[in-house]
Write a protein that holds these residues in place. Structure first.
Motif, PDB file in Angstrom:
ATOM      1  N   ALA A   1      33.271 -76.398  14.835  1.00 11.58           N
ATOM      2  CA  ALA A   1      34.633 -76.789  14.448  1.00 11.58           C
ATOM      3  C   ALA A   1      34.686 -78.266  14.051  1.00 11.58           C
ATOM      4  O   ALA A   1      35.321 -78.626  13.044  1.00 11.58           O
ATOM      5  CB  ALA A   1      35.599 -76.499  15.594  1.00 11.58           C
ATOM      6  N   PHE A   2      33.996 -79.119  14.797  1.00 11.97           N
ATOM      7  CA  PHE A   2      33.999 -80.545  14.425  1.00 11.97           C
ATOM      8  C   PHE A   2      33.311 -80.756  13.071  1.00 11.97           C
ATOM      9  O   PHE A   2      33.763 -81.556  12.254  1.00 11.97           O
ATOM     10  CB  PHE A   2      33.323 -81.391  15.514  1.00 11.97           C
ATOM     11  N   PHE A   3      32.240 -80.018  12.857  1.00 13.84           N
ATOM     12  CA  PHE A   3      31.543 -80.117  11.566  1.00 13.84           C
ATOM     13  C   PHE A   3      32.494 -79.723  10.424  1.00 13.84           C
ATOM     14  O   PHE A   3      32.607 -80.414   9.416  1.00 13.84           O
ATOM     15  CB  PHE A   3      30.305 -79.209  11.577  1.00 13.84           C
ATOM     16  N   LEU A   4      33.212 -78.625  10.645  1.00 16.01           N
ATOM     17  CA  LEU A   4      34.149 -78.140   9.615  1.00 16.01           C
ATOM     18  C   LEU A   4      35.279 -79.145   9.388  1.00 16.01           C
ATOM     19  O   LEU A   4      35.751 -79.331   8.262  1.00 16.01           O
ATOM     20  CB  LEU A   4      34.741 -76.786  10.031  1.00 16.01           C
ATOM     21  N   LYS A   5      35.697 -79.794  10.458  1.00 14.19           N
ATOM     22  CA  LYS A   5      36.786 -80.768  10.310  1.00 14.19           C
ATOM     23  C   LYS A   5      36.299 -81.987   9.521  1.00 14.19           C
ATOM     24  O   LYS A   5      36.982 -82.480   8.622  1.00 14.19           O
ATOM     25  CB  LYS A   5      37.309 -81.187  11.688  1.00 14.19           C
ATOM     26  N   GLN A   6      35.106 -82.446   9.846  1.00 12.44           N
ATOM     27  CA  GLN A   6      34.529 -83.581   9.121  1.00 12.44           C
ATOM     28  C   GLN A   6      34.491 -83.302   7.617  1.00 12.44           C
ATOM     29  O   GLN A   6      34.689 -84.190   6.796  1.00 12.44           O
ATOM     30  CB  GLN A   6      33.113 -83.837   9.655  1.00 12.44           C
ATOM     31  N   HIS A   7      34.221 -82.025   7.267  1.00 12.20           N
ATOM     32  CA  HIS A   7      34.100 -81.666   5.847  1.00 12.20           C
ATOM     33  C   HIS A   7      35.391 -81.072   5.275  1.00 12.20           C
ATOM     34  O   HIS A   7      35.364 -80.389   4.257  1.00 12.20           O
ATOM     35  CB  HIS A   7      32.914 -80.720   5.659  1.00 12.20           C
ATOM     36  N   GLN A   8      36.501 -81.350   5.931  1.00 12.90           N
ATOM     37  CA  GLN A   8      37.832 -80.944   5.471  1.00 12.90           C
ATOM     38  C   GLN A   8      38.010 -79.433   5.241  1.00 12.90           C
ATOM     39  O   GLN A   8      38.845 -79.015   4.441  1.00 12.90           O
ATOM     40  CB  GLN A   8      38.235 -81.673   4.177  1.00 12.90           C
ATOM     41  N   VAL A   9      37.179 -78.613   5.903  1.00 13.04           N
ATOM     42  CA  VAL A   9      37.406 -77.164   5.794  1.00 13.04           C
ATOM     43  C   VAL A   9      38.568 -76.784   6.712  1.00 13.04           C
ATOM     44  O   VAL A   9      39.344 -75.883   6.405  1.00 13.04           O
ATOM     45  CB  VAL A   9      36.130 -76.372   6.178  1.00 13.04           C
ATOM     46  N   ILE A  10      38.662 -77.460   7.855  1.00 14.16           N
ATOM     47  CA  ILE A  10      39.812 -77.243   8.741  1.00 14.16           C
ATOM     48  C   ILE A  10      40.523 -78.567   8.993  1.00 14.16           C
ATOM     49  O   ILE A  10      39.935 -79.643   8.798  1.00 14.16           O
ATOM     50  CB  ILE A  10      39.404 -76.609  10.097  1.00 14.16           C
ATOM     51  N   GLU A  11      41.779 -78.434   9.384  1.00 13.87           N
ATOM     52  CA  GLU A  11      42.554 -79.629   9.731  1.00 13.87           C
ATOM     53  C   GLU A  11      43.094 -79.433  11.150  1.00 13.87           C
ATOM     54  O   GLU A  11      43.062 -78.331  11.672  1.00 13.87           O
ATOM     55  CB  GLU A  11      43.758 -79.774   8.788  1.00 13.87           C
ATOM     56  N   GLY A  12      43.634 -80.483  11.692  1.00 16.75           N
ATOM     57  CA  GLY A  12      44.321 -80.347  12.984  1.00 16.75           C
ATOM     58  C   GLY A  12      43.396 -80.519  14.173  1.00 16.75           C
ATOM     59  O   GLY A  12      42.221 -80.874  14.029  1.00 16.75           O
ATOM     60  N   ASP A  13      43.941 -80.212  15.337  1.00 15.61           N
ATOM     61  CA  ASP A  13      43.271 -80.493  16.594  1.00 15.61           C
ATOM     62  C   ASP A  13      42.211 -79.435  16.922  1.00 15.61           C
ATOM     63  O   ASP A  13      42.515 -78.243  16.991  1.00 15.61           O
ATOM     64  CB  ASP A  13      44.342 -80.532  17.698  1.00 15.61           C
ATOM     65  N   VAL A  14      40.979 -79.881  17.124  1.00 14.19           N
ATOM     66  CA  VAL A  14      39.878 -78.943  17.388  1.00 14.19           C
ATOM     67  C   VAL A  14      40.077 -78.213  18.721  1.00 14.19           C
ATOM     68  O   VAL A  14      39.815 -77.009  18.822  1.00 14.19           O
ATOM     69  CB  VAL A  14      38.516 -79.690  17.355  1.00 14.19           C
ATOM     70  N   GLU A  15      40.545 -78.921  19.743  1.00 15.80           N
ATOM     71  CA  GLU A  15      40.727 -78.250  21.042  1.00 15.80           C
ATOM     72  C   GLU A  15      41.780 -77.139  20.957  1.00 15.80           C
ATOM     73  O   GLU A  15      41.622 -76.081  21.555  1.00 15.80           O
ATOM     74  CB  GLU A  15      41.104 -79.257  22.138  1.00 15.80           C
ATOM     75  N   ASN A  16      42.846 -77.380  20.202  1.00 10.62           N
ATOM     76  CA  ASN A  16      43.847 -76.313  20.015  1.00 10.62           C
ATOM     77  C   ASN A  16      43.230 -75.103  19.317  1.00 10.62           C
ATOM     78  O   ASN A  16      43.515 -73.957  19.661  1.00 10.62           O
ATOM     79  CB  ASN A  16      45.024 -76.808  19.161  1.00 10.62           C
ATOM     80  N   LEU A  17      42.398 -75.399  18.332  1.00 16.50           N
ATOM     81  CA  LEU A  17      41.747 -74.303  17.614  1.00 16.50           C
ATOM     82  C   LEU A  17      40.825 -73.526  18.559  1.00 16.50           C
ATOM     83  O   LEU A  17      40.824 -72.292  18.552  1.00 16.50           O
ATOM     84  CB  LEU A  17      40.953 -74.862  16.418  1.00 16.50           C
ATOM     85  N   LEU A  18      40.072 -74.251  19.375  1.00 14.82           N
ATOM     86  CA  LEU A  18      39.175 -73.587  20.331  1.00 14.82           C
ATOM     87  C   LEU A  18      39.959 -72.743  21.340  1.00 14.82           C
ATOM     88  O   LEU A  18      39.540 -71.660  21.719  1.00 14.82           O
ATOM     89  CB  LEU A  18      38.337 -74.637  21.070  1.00 14.82           C
ATOM     90  N   GLU A  19      41.118 -73.253  21.742  1.00 14.63           N
ATOM     91  CA  GLU A  19      41.951 -72.492  22.688  1.00 14.63           C
ATOM     92  C   GLU A  19      42.402 -71.188  22.032  1.00 14.63           C
ATOM     93  O   GLU A  19      42.287 -70.098  22.619  1.00 14.63           O
ATOM     94  CB  GLU A  19      43.171 -73.336  23.101  1.00 14.63           C
TER      95      GLU A  19
END
Ligand SMILES: NC(=O)CC[C@H](N)C(=O)O
Length: 310
Positions: free
Chosen positions: A174-192
């Motif tokens: 998820a952090f990798f995807l966020k770094q590359h703008q595939v996802i936005e927003g809070d990673v912990e919320n996404l993991l939850e």
């Protein structure tokens, strides 16, 4: 209301497939899953959406795990449309294990290759509409209630927590995807949200009913109403064929030849177009993370009832 009845022919096939369970192992990287009984196998087949045939203890509950990826994909496609979803996740099989990170780095742009691997599923889950985790999860559960007709379905808190606490590989994805703008927003919320989605608990009968709606072009027979638009039902069935059994999808297409999706809890959902929905639970897994006895059972079902779509 769906009536399910034990079926002698299916019972014999389950008995036969049961002999493979000692060759498999329950998933233990999610600690709560390690307590599942590796020696069980159950099967439900829904041929009309209102009747179903069963074998084994189909009241046993298990979590959807990766089977949830199919359902979130359908909902995300309904929420964001094809363009929205496929601008962030691809349509190609990977040949790598479901939790692999390698192609994210070696492919450019680094969008996940498909929605059935963890990286792609995290991207899909991040696209569900709703302003909070609870709202998004609530919409997903309502959708599953519509597909199964069972409004008591919810998620297993212990399994969700157990995965959330240990999901560092998924966190990295998820952090990798966020770094590359595939996802936005809070990673912990996404993991939850993702771990709760994976922990949604069903039994084989529920799974067979969901599978039937997908097989029946998205139409729920009880209400004769489309729950999933036709073109989306087609897309998810196609992903089930090309990527549904992880990096065993090619062999599975040859040996069984039906759209199917497995999860590391040992569940398999198979949708035989225009014919039937199948739900299987057998927690002993092969080395690729598919139910070892469940795969054998589907192979014999396919041969006996000529189910292959090819
Ligand atoms: N293959 C699976 O069923 C994996 C689902 C699991 N929740 C995970 O992300 O690892």
């Amino acid at each position: 209301m769906t009536m399910c009845q034990d079926n002698e022919a299916l019972k014999l096939m389950v008995q036969e497939a049961l002999q493979y369970t000692p060759y498999g192992k329950v998933a233990d990287y999610i600690p709560a899953l390690s307590r599942e009984n590796p020696g069980t196998l159950s099967l439900a087949v829904s041929e009309s959406g209102t009747t179903c045939a069963t074998a084994g203890d189909t009241s046993e509950m298990f979590t959807l795990q990766s089977i949830s990826k199919v359902i979130t994909l359908a909902l995300a496609l309904m929420d964001q449309g094809e363009e929205g979803v496929f601008s962030r996740v691809g349509m190609e099989p990977t040949g790598d294990p479901f939790n692999s990170i390698i192609k994210l780095e070696t492919h450019s742009p680094s969008k996940p290759l498909n929605p059935m691997i963890n990286a792609g599923a995290l991207a899909v889950t991040s696209m569900l509409q709703g302003s909070t985790v609870d709202e998004k999860l609530g919409r997903l559960l309502t959708f599953i209630h519509e597909l199964t007709g069972n409004t008591s379905i919810t998620y297993n808190e212990e399994v969700a927590r157990s995965e959330y606490d240990t999901a560092d590989l998924n966190r990295s994805l998820a952090f990798f995807l966020k770094q590359h703008q595939v996802i936005e927003g809070d990673v912990e919320n996404l993991l939850e949200l993702y771990t709760k989605q994976c922990a949604i608990e069903v039994n084989c009968q529920d799974l067979a009913k969901m599978a039937y709606v997908i097989a029946n072009r998205g139409i729920h027979t009880a209400s004769d109403r489309p729950v999933i638009p036709l073109h989306i039902a087609r897309i998810i069935k196609t992903f089930m064929v090309t990527c549904g059994m992880y990096n065993a999808s090619g062999e599975f297409a040859i040996k069984v030849g039906v759209p199917a999706k497995s999860g590391v809890s040992g569940g398999i959902m198979a949708s035989i177009p225009h014919k039937a929905g199948i739900g299987i639970y057998g927690p002993a897994l092969d080395e690729k993370g598919n139910s070892i006895a469940g795969m054998k059972l589907l192979e014999s079902l396919s041969q006996r009832y000529d189910l292959s779509i090819f």
